[in-house]
Design an enzyme around this catalytic site. Structure first.
Site, mmCIF file in Angstrom:
data_model
loop_
_atom_site.group_PDB
_atom_site.id
_atom_site.type_symbol
_atom_site.label_atom_id
_atom_site.label_comp_id
_atom_site.label_asym_id
_atom_site.label_seq_id
_atom_site.Cartn_x
_atom_site.Cartn_y
_atom_site.Cartn_z
ATOM 1 N N GLY A 1 48.644 29.655 53.408
ATOM 2 C CA GLY A 1 48.164 28.725 52.393
ATOM 3 C C GLY A 1 48.527 29.099 50.978
ATOM 4 O O GLY A 1 47.845 28.708 50.022
ATOM 5 N N SER B 1 50.692 41.650 51.523
ATOM 6 C CA SER B 1 49.474 40.963 51.063
ATOM 7 C C SER B 1 49.450 40.797 49.546
ATOM 8 O O SER B 1 48.416 40.924 48.905
ATOM 9 C CB SER B 1 48.228 41.730 51.539
ATOM 10 N N GLN C 1 51.003 38.060 47.604
ATOM 11 C CA GLN C 1 51.317 36.791 46.972
ATOM 12 C C GLN C 1 50.206 36.282 46.051
ATOM 13 O O GLN C 1 50.468 35.888 44.918
ATOM 14 C CB GLN C 1 51.637 35.733 48.035
ATOM 15 N N THR C 2 48.960 36.266 46.534
ATOM 16 C CA THR C 2 47.879 35.754 45.680
ATOM 17 C C THR C 2 47.732 36.599 44.433
ATOM 18 O O THR C 2 47.591 36.069 43.326
ATOM 19 C CB THR C 2 46.552 35.717 46.463
ATOM 20 N N ALA D 1 41.011 37.771 42.055
ATOM 21 C CA ALA D 1 41.429 37.820 43.459
ATOM 22 C C ALA D 1 42.242 39.070 43.778
ATOM 23 O O ALA D 1 42.896 39.658 42.912
ATOM 24 C CB ALA D 1 42.244 36.584 43.802
ATOM 25 N N LYS D 2 42.195 39.461 45.060
ATOM 26 C CA LYS D 2 43.018 40.554 45.597
ATOM 27 C C LYS D 2 43.705 40.051 46.864
ATOM 28 O O LYS D 2 43.653 38.877 47.189
ATOM 29 C CB LYS D 2 42.147 41.773 45.912
ATOM 30 N N GLY D 3 44.343 40.968 47.598
ATOM 31 C CA GLY D 3 45.056 40.599 48.818
ATOM 32 C C GLY D 3 44.130 40.450 50.013
ATOM 33 O O GLY D 3 43.094 41.108 50.100
ATOM 34 N N GLU E 1 47.251 41.067 55.454
ATOM 35 C CA GLU E 1 47.239 42.116 56.477
ATOM 36 C C GLU E 1 45.866 42.767 56.675
ATOM 37 O O GLU E 1 45.501 43.099 57.815
ATOM 38 C CB GLU E 1 48.296 43.178 56.133
#
Length: 306
Positions: free
Chosen positions: A49, A88, A90-91, A257-259, A262
């Site tokens: 997403g 992990s 992208q965000t 935000a964080k990852g 995974e």
């Protein structure tokens, strides 16, 4: 006899490439004549997403409807490198680049003091103001000094604790997972529904890793080359997954935000292994904990006590 066991496992996961490797993301945001904003960003959506998350971040910064944010992400002729859909990142990484680009564009748009975005575009065109801004973000990590152990190999870190409840048949060695509870600190959750789906998917993968999935080799050749022989969890093997988010805000992340990618699966398998031990008193070190391996461990345990 079927016995019930409960197990827990904790994990810590560093977001991004880490260890000082250049971890950079770039994005562009452009106001168009129809009053919408196009975000050019090389964000690869592999089911997590990511495109939606980028739209939500842009929407929040620009104070616009999500429907008015257009993501263009598949053509390198009109966008810059945002890094891979891996680690992990992208965000956190790419989300920060989108945030940076949209903040710059918002400042320009606010100068017009006009609410109608189409009129803002005309104002910018009439005043030779570029309707496009570039965003950039680089993760703050350093390599580790192998002599002193000092360094900042990752940032930020995601944490989780998983609980697994299993049922073990001590006559056949079969393990059934009855319950998974996954508690995650992944910072501020940008999209709760998608994040919950990721945790559920990660738990399913963790179940497969823990008790089912195994590549079998014979003289360098894979024997189980298809899903007739390579066993993965089905909907009947995955219980209802209870998800808990501890939204500890990460100040360096986009809106905190964080990852989450995974980390969603890492703690599941060890929690299952600990639950097996709690149920029947045998420790499995070679995954997956297949019926054959569990039964062999149980047989060895019985022989020692005879």
């Amino acid at each position: 006899m079927k016995k019930i066991g409960v197990g827990y496992a904790c994990m810590i996961y560093g977001t991004g490439y880490g260890n000082g490797f250049p971890d950079e993301s770039r994005a562009s945001a452009e106001l168009t004549s129809d009053g919408k904003v196009t975000v050019f960003v090389e964000v690869t959506d592999v089911g997590q997403g990511a495109k939606n998350v980028m739209r939500q971040i842009a929407s929040e910064v620009l104070d616009m409807r999500v429907e008015d944010i257009v993501i263009k992400n598949v053509n390198t002729s009109y966008m810059m490198d945002s890094g891979t859909a891996a680690a992990s990142r992208q965000t956190y990484n790419t989300g920060n680049a989108v945030l940076n680009a949209c903040k710059k564009l918002k400042e320009k748009m606010d100068e017009a003091s006009i609410k109608d975005k189409e009129k803002v575009f005309k104002y910018m065109a009439d005043n030779a103001i570029s309707p496009r801004e570039e965003g950039y973000f680089k993760a703050n990590t350093t390599s580790v000094n192998l002599e002193t152990g000092e360094g900042n190999p990752y940032w930020p870190y995601t944490f989780s604790t998983n609980k697994a409840v299993v049922q073990v048949d001590d006559e056949r060695g079969k393990v059934d997972v009855l319950e998974i509870t996954a508690c995650h600190d992944s910072g501020k959750i940008i999209n709760p529904l998608m994040a919950e789906g990721q945790i559920q998917g990660g738990a399913a993968m963790g179940i497969g890793y823990g008790i089912m999935e195994e590549v079998i080799f014979n003289k360098g050749t894979i024997k189980n080359q298809n899903f007739n022989d390579y066993i993965i969890p089905t909907s009947k093997d995955v219980p209802k997954v209870k998800t808990i988010f501890v939204e500890e805000i990460e100040n360096s992340g986009p809106y905190g935000a964080k990852g989450i990618g995974e980390p969603s699966m890492i703690a599941t398998a060890p929690a299952i292994i600990n639950a097996i031990y709690d149920a029947v008193g045998v420790r499995i070190y070679d995954l997956p904990a297949s019926p054959e391996k569990v039964l062999k461990a149980l047989t060895s345990k019985r022989e020692k006590h005879e």
